[in-house]
Structure formats: structure tokens, C-alpha cells
Design a protein around this motif. Sequence first.
Motif, PDB file in Angstrom:
ATOM      1  N   GLN A  75      20.057 -55.368  12.661  1.00  0.00           N
ATOM      2  CA  GLN A  75      20.262 -56.743  13.113  1.00  0.00           C
ATOM      3  C   GLN A  75      20.863 -57.597  12.005  1.00  0.00           C
ATOM      4  OE1 GLN A  75      16.220 -57.545  14.301  1.00  0.00           O
ATOM      5  NE2 GLN A  75      16.630 -57.162  16.456  1.00  0.00           N
ATOM      6  N   ALA A  76      20.390 -57.423  10.778  1.00  0.00           N
ATOM      7  CA  ALA A  76      20.884 -58.229   9.671  1.00  0.00           C
ATOM      8  C   ALA A  76      22.317 -57.881   9.304  1.00  0.00           C
ATOM      9  CB  ALA A  76      19.973 -58.057   8.457  1.00  0.00           C
ATOM     10  N   ALA A  77      22.682 -56.607   9.487  1.00  0.00           N
ATOM     11  CA  ALA A  77      24.014 -56.151   9.079  1.00  0.00           C
ATOM     12  C   ALA A  77      25.075 -56.343  10.158  1.00  0.00           C
ATOM     13  CB  ALA A  77      23.947 -54.673   8.690  1.00  0.00           C
ATOM     14  N   ALA A  78      24.680 -56.606  11.384  1.00  0.00           N
ATOM     15  CA  ALA A  78      25.634 -56.736  12.484  1.00  0.00           C
ATOM     16  C   ALA A  78      26.506 -57.982  12.290  1.00  0.00           C
ATOM     17  CB  ALA A  78      24.889 -56.824  13.806  1.00  0.00           C
ATOM     18  N   PRO A  79      27.768 -57.947  12.732  1.00  0.00           N
ATOM     19  CA  PRO A  79      28.616 -59.146  12.642  1.00  0.00           C
ATOM     20  C   PRO A  79      27.966 -60.330  13.361  1.00  0.00           C
ATOM     21  CG  PRO A  79      29.924 -57.216  13.223  1.00  0.00           C
ATOM     22  CD  PRO A  79      28.484 -56.791  13.289  1.00  0.00           C
ATOM     23  N   GLY A  80      27.799 -61.411  12.641  1.00  0.00           N
ATOM     24  CA  GLY A  80      27.122 -62.565  13.214  1.00  0.00           C
ATOM     25  C   GLY A  80      25.635 -62.394  13.361  1.00  0.00           C
ATOM     26  N   ASP A 107      24.141 -76.781  22.681  1.00  0.00           N
ATOM     27  CA  ASP A 107      25.446 -77.378  22.940  1.00  0.00           C
ATOM     28  C   ASP A 107      25.442 -78.189  24.236  1.00  0.00           C
ATOM     29  OD1 ASP A 107      28.391 -77.520  22.295  1.00  0.00           O
ATOM     30  OD2 ASP A 107      28.507 -76.574  24.266  1.00  0.00           O
ATOM     31  N   ARG A 108      24.785 -77.651  25.260  1.00  0.00           N
ATOM     32  CA  ARG A 108      24.645 -78.376  26.524  1.00  0.00           C
ATOM     33  C   ARG A 108      23.540 -77.741  27.351  1.00  0.00           C
ATOM     34  NH1 ARG A 108      29.125 -75.112  26.931  1.00  0.00           N
ATOM     35  NH2 ARG A 108      29.488 -73.950  28.871  1.00  0.00           N
ATOM     36  N   VAL A 109      23.029 -78.517  28.292  1.00  0.00           N
ATOM     37  CA  VAL A 109      21.998 -78.068  29.226  1.00  0.00           C
ATOM     38  C   VAL A 109      22.550 -78.250  30.633  1.00  0.00           C
ATOM     39  CG1 VAL A 109      19.629 -78.368  30.035  1.00  0.00           C
ATOM     40  CG2 VAL A 109      20.186 -78.772  27.613  1.00  0.00           C
ATOM     41  N   VAL A 110      22.460 -77.206  31.445  1.00  0.00           N
ATOM     42  CA  VAL A 110      23.033 -77.233  32.791  1.00  0.00           C
ATOM     43  C   VAL A 110      21.939 -76.903  33.800  1.00  0.00           C
ATOM     44  CG1 VAL A 110      24.723 -76.197  34.371  1.00  0.00           C
ATOM     45  CG2 VAL A 110      25.317 -76.579  31.957  1.00  0.00           C
ATOM     46  N   LEU A 137      23.779 -72.229  23.569  1.00  0.00           N
ATOM     47  CA  LEU A 137      23.364 -72.280  22.166  1.00  0.00           C
ATOM     48  C   LEU A 137      24.502 -71.834  21.255  1.00  0.00           C
ATOM     49  CD1 LEU A 137      19.951 -70.438  22.706  1.00  0.00           C
ATOM     50  CD2 LEU A 137      20.344 -72.915  22.744  1.00  0.00           C
ATOM     51  N   LYS A 138      24.689 -72.571  20.148  1.00  0.00           N
ATOM     52  CA  LYS A 138      25.686 -72.215  19.147  1.00  0.00           C
ATOM     53  C   LYS A 138      25.037 -72.249  17.761  1.00  0.00           C
ATOM     54  CE  LYS A 138      29.762 -73.825  21.681  1.00  0.00           C
ATOM     55  NZ  LYS A 138      30.997 -74.651  21.630  1.00  0.00           N
ATOM     56  N   PRO A 139      25.460 -71.346  16.862  1.00  0.00           N
ATOM     57  CA  PRO A 139      24.858 -71.333  15.523  1.00  0.00           C
ATOM     58  C   PRO A 139      24.992 -72.683  14.831  1.00  0.00           C
ATOM     59  CG  PRO A 139      26.188 -69.364  15.877  1.00  0.00           C
ATOM     60  CD  PRO A 139      26.468 -70.281  17.031  1.00  0.00           C
ATOM     61  N   ALA A 140      23.885 -73.216  14.347  1.00  0.00           N
ATOM     62  CA  ALA A 140      23.908 -74.514  13.681  1.00  0.00           C
ATOM     63  C   ALA A 140      24.649 -74.458  12.352  1.00  0.00           C
ATOM     64  CB  ALA A 140      22.475 -75.016  13.460  1.00  0.00           C
ATOM     65  N   ASP A 141      24.747 -73.257  11.759  1.00  0.00           N
ATOM     66  CA  ASP A 141      25.441 -73.128  10.476  1.00  0.00           C
ATOM     67  C   ASP A 141      26.947 -72.968  10.645  1.00  0.00           C
ATOM     68  OD1 ASP A 141      25.684 -70.532  11.436  1.00  0.00           O
ATOM     69  OD2 ASP A 141      24.343 -69.644   9.955  1.00  0.00           O
ATOM     70  N   GLY A 142      27.429 -73.002  11.903  1.00  0.00           N
ATOM     71  CA  GLY A 142      28.856 -72.849  12.144  1.00  0.00           C
ATOM     72  C   GLY A 142      29.349 -71.427  12.006  1.00  0.00           C
ATOM     73  N   GLY A 143      28.438 -70.490  11.788  1.00  0.00           N
ATOM     74  CA  GLY A 143      28.823 -69.096  11.625  1.00  0.00           C
ATOM     75  C   GLY A 143      29.113 -68.407  12.938  1.00  0.00           C
ATOM     76  N   ALA A 144      29.317 -67.106  12.850  1.00  0.00           N
ATOM     77  CA  ALA A 144      29.704 -66.318  14.015  1.00  0.00           C
ATOM     78  C   ALA A 144      28.547 -66.176  14.996  1.00  0.00           C
ATOM     79  CB  ALA A 144      30.179 -64.935  13.570  1.00  0.00           C
ATOM     80  N   THR A 145      28.910 -66.122  16.266  1.00  0.00           N
ATOM     81  CA  THR A 145      27.940 -65.828  17.321  1.00  0.00           C
ATOM     82  C   THR A 145      27.804 -64.316  17.430  1.00  0.00           C
ATOM     83  OG1 THR A 145      28.574 -67.823  18.516  1.00  0.00           O
ATOM     84  CG2 THR A 145      27.412 -66.132  19.764  1.00  0.00           C
ATOM     85  N   PRO A 146      26.604 -63.783  17.504  1.00  0.00           N
ATOM     86  CA  PRO A 146      26.449 -62.327  17.490  1.00  0.00           C
ATOM     87  C   PRO A 146      26.879 -61.679  18.795  1.00  0.00           C
ATOM     88  CG  PRO A 146      24.350 -63.351  17.937  1.00  0.00           C
ATOM     89  CD  PRO A 146      25.312 -64.470  17.631  1.00  0.00           C
ATOM     90  N   SER A 205      21.909 -64.707  29.736  1.00  0.00           N
ATOM     91  CA  SER A 205      22.399 -64.725  31.112  1.00  0.00           C
ATOM     92  C   SER A 205      23.918 -64.795  31.221  1.00  0.00           C
ATOM     93  CB  SER A 205      21.785 -65.909  31.869  1.00  0.00           C
ATOM     94  OG  SER A 205      22.140 -67.142  31.269  1.00  0.00           O
ATOM     95  N   ASP A 206      24.611 -64.819  30.094  1.00  0.00           N
ATOM     96  CA  ASP A 206      26.068 -64.810  30.120  1.00  0.00           C
ATOM     97  C   ASP A 206      26.553 -63.543  29.427  1.00  0.00           C
ATOM     98  OD1 ASP A 206      28.600 -65.724  30.694  1.00  0.00           O
ATOM     99  OD2 ASP A 206      28.305 -67.706  29.821  1.00  0.00           O
ATOM    100  N   ARG A 207      27.845 -63.300  29.501  1.00  0.00           N
ATOM    101  CA  ARG A 207      28.385 -62.069  28.908  1.00  0.00           C
ATOM    102  C   ARG A 207      28.563 -62.221  27.399  1.00  0.00           C
ATOM    103  NH1 ARG A 207      33.703 -62.413  27.527  1.00  0.00           N
ATOM    104  NH2 ARG A 207      34.943 -64.090  28.450  1.00  0.00           N
ATOM    105  N   PRO A 208      28.644 -61.087  26.700  1.00  0.00           N
ATOM    106  CA  PRO A 208      28.935 -61.141  25.264  1.00  0.00           C
ATOM    107  C   PRO A 208      30.374 -61.593  25.016  1.00  0.00           C
ATOM    108  CG  PRO A 208      28.020 -59.001  25.929  1.00  0.00           C
ATOM    109  CD  PRO A 208      28.384 -59.726  27.179  1.00  0.00           C
ATOM    110  N   GLY A 209      30.677 -61.823  23.727  1.00  0.00           N
ATOM    111  CA  GLY A 209      32.048 -62.092  23.330  1.00  0.00           C
ATOM    112  C   GLY A 209      32.498 -63.521  23.491  1.00  0.00           C
ATOM    113  N   GLN A 210      31.579 -64.473  23.589  1.00  0.00           N
ATOM    114  CA  GLN A 210      31.940 -65.876  23.724  1.00  0.00           C
ATOM    115  C   GLN A 210      31.445 -66.662  22.507  1.00  0.00           C
ATOM    116  OE1 GLN A 210      32.067 -67.158  28.061  1.00  0.00           O
ATOM    117  NE2 GLN A 210      30.258 -65.856  28.060  1.00  0.00           N
ATOM    118  N   ASP A 211      31.777 -67.955  22.458  1.00  0.00           N
ATOM    119  CA  ASP A 211      31.380 -68.750  21.301  1.00  0.00           C
ATOM    120  C   ASP A 211      29.985 -69.328  21.445  1.00  0.00           C
ATOM    121  OD1 ASP A 211      31.763 -70.693  23.209  1.00  0.00           O
ATOM    122  OD2 ASP A 211      33.021 -71.988  21.958  1.00  0.00           O
ATOM    123  N   HIS A 212      29.251 -68.885  22.464  1.00  0.00           N
ATOM    124  CA  HIS A 212      27.896 -69.381  22.688  1.00  0.00           C
ATOM    125  C   HIS A 212      27.010 -68.243  23.175  1.00  0.00           C
ATOM    126  CE1 HIS A 212      29.710 -69.646  26.778  1.00  0.00           C
ATOM    127  NE2 HIS A 212      28.526 -69.172  27.132  1.00  0.00           N
TER     128      HIS A 212
END
Length: 420
Positions: free
Chosen positions: A143-148, A159-162, A173-182, A209-216
Motif C-alpha cells: 500500500q505504501a509503495a503503490a503510486p499515490g 470535494d462535493r457531496v451529492v 474525496l481528493k487528497p488534501a496534499d494535492g498528491g496523486a489519487t491511488p 462506488s466509482d471506477r478507478p483512474g479518476q481524480d477523486h
Amino acid sequence: MDPRTLQIIREITPAVAEHGETITKVFYDRMFAANPEVRRFFNAAHQHSGGQQRALASAIYAYFQNIDNPAVLGPAVELIVHKHASLGVKPEHYPIVGKHLLDAIAEVMGDAATDEVLAAVGEAYAFLADLMIAEEQKLYAQQAAAPGGWAGKRTFAVDRVVEESDVVCSFYLKPADGGATPEFLPGQYLTLHLDHPTTPTSPRNYSLSDRPGQDHLRISVKREPNLSPEAPAGLISNQLHDGVRAGDTLEIGPPCGTFTLDPATRDSATGDERPVVLLAGGIGVTPLLSMAKAWVARGVKAPLYLLQADRNARTRAFADEIAALAEGNDHITTRVRYSEPIDGDLDEPGADAGFVDRDLLSEWAPCDEADFYLCGPAAFMRSVAGELAALGVPAERVHYEFFGPKAEIAPATAGCPFAA
């Protein structure tokens, strides 16, 4: 393990099965009294319902029953490793569990728990603990070594509530440090570390509940109605619905979970064209929707069926997202079944009334060849699993996730002492 240890474990397995839930109840009582610091790992509602005690009793029995060949418990061990990693279980917690488990066995079994028996149980426990610790350390490192990726907790901003329905809200949800999303595998969950303002609570697992590969990352939470002090289900879900807004921050554990469907293993490059059927009950749609959206994004052409069972359109979430899955994709079939339809519900394309029963499954799903993925409430899970078995679907083609101690649907294969 020593051959004499194996023999003793085999001999005491029937007694452990007979007194298993009594042993685990005594175990939890003793451990919480002597080591209150570990209570944070445990969901009080699952303790109150007895589900956690039953799950642990099942796990002990399964291990003892397979003491000569513990490798057959590999999938259950993997599930527990992910659960432990989601909670932050560390090597120093295992001696606490071992001590109180042995003391509980001694208390319940009385004179039958001789020094030799307790020594054998202690050796068997130490063998399993060493295995679990090693696997958990591997997972933490991955987990620690994985990108993001990260180990432990990471701060995410909301980021928003729907509002998805009258009872379901999604939190982006988005990383508060501005880093990569895992990255994550569709079907996995996040662990939310959120302290209730008045009542100590354990971390909570919520499916992505959403797919991988997005910014959130997205979790979608159903508001649970039970707020009684004796069985405090719903404490965190209500806190999220009522108190968490865009701009707030949350402490999140990395993606975990073994209930996954990786579309990369089912695309044309693999030659695996077997159909997949996703059967969702209520909020159990969350990991299955992640699977379906990843399937579409990957461009997998194997047939995919998604059935959503819910009370009615007021409680049903993601109607538009699910309808969009089939647009332009002839190999994707969706359906909804309402148990308590309201006006207009049955006018929806693909909607009808009733439960997910044998007639529906035999008529709609390719039971003779498909892999099935199930998720939903306990009654839904038991019913659907039973109907599939009656239709001759072999167990190895049925995969499931239960939001709670898994022993309630599969008492011989799962459960763990630490569980959210």
C-alpha cells in the motif's frame, strides 16, 4: 506444528464447535475489560447483535477443522488480512488476543482445558498469528509503495457531496496534499476514521462506488436509522449525512478488500468471454457499480448483467448512472426490481415488482455459465445465494461481499477477531 499439537486440536474441535459462541463472548468481555485500548477496532453494533462473536467462533472452528491443511483457508485468511490492514492492526495486538482467547477457553471448558490442551491451542494460535502478521506487513508495504498509495491514514478533502436518493449520499474525496489519487481494484473499500462527538466508535469501511483512474475517490453512504445507545448502528452514517460538507477533511485508510472484479482480466486480450452477473440489494450496489463502470471504461465486450433490487425509486441510488451503462453497449443488460414500488416506478424501462427469486434468475441470467457477484443486506444475500445454489450454480462461480461479519452468510469460511 508439533504432531501432538495437531492431534489435540483434532480431538477438541467438536467441543470448540459446541461452545464456540460462549467462548468468543467470554473472550470479548475479558479483552475489553483488561485491554480497553483495543475496543476502537470493534463495531459496537456488531458486538451487540452477536454477529462478531458468531464470526469469530466460525473462524476458530474452520481453522481447527482444517488444522492439518490450513492452506484451504487461504481466501478467508486473505480477507482477514485486508480487514486487519484496513483497521491498522499491528503485531503487538496479537499477544493480547491470544492471551484472552486462551483464558476464555480455560474458563468455558473448565477441567477439559488441561495444560496440554491450552499449550496446543497456544501453539496453533501462534502459528496462525505469525502467518497473519507476515501477510499484513506485506500488504502495508504494498500500500505504501503503490503510486499515490500510503499506509495508515491520509487526509482527504471533501470535494462535493451529492444526494443520490432519500437515504444515500455520495462523498467525492481528493487528497488534501494535492498528491496523486491511488488506483484500486473495483469492489474495494476505504476505511474512514471519524470520531463521533459523543460516543467512541470504530473505523468504518465504505465501498468505493466509482471506477478507478479518476481524480477523486467516491464513497456512497446510506443513512442508517438505528441510533439507540444499546446498538448504535447509524452513528457514523448519520454524522456523515448531517455534518460533513464540501471543504471538510477526513482521515482515510488505503483501499482494501478481496471482493474485486478486475476488468483487465476479462477483456479481449485474455480471451475470457464468460458473462458476469452483478446482483445488488440496496446499498450493496456500491462495489458492483464500481465494477460495472470499470468494465465499460475498459471496453470489455463480454456480457455484463446488472440487477438492482431496492424498495422503490425514493430509496434507489444511481438510477441515471446505471441506465447510462447500457447506452451504446449491447452487451450490457440492466434491470431493477422494486419490493415496494410507488407510483411511476413500474413505468421505468426494465423495472418490475417483487424479489430476486429463482424464476427471475433462471429467466434473466445465464446461470449455466456466468460468474455471479452479490452484495446487499444479510437477508438478500442468504436468499439469493440459496436460489443460485438451487439453480445449480456452483459455489466457485458465486462471489459475495457482506457489509458486516461475513460469517452470517458463510459460517465455515470467514470471520476475524478484529472487524469493523
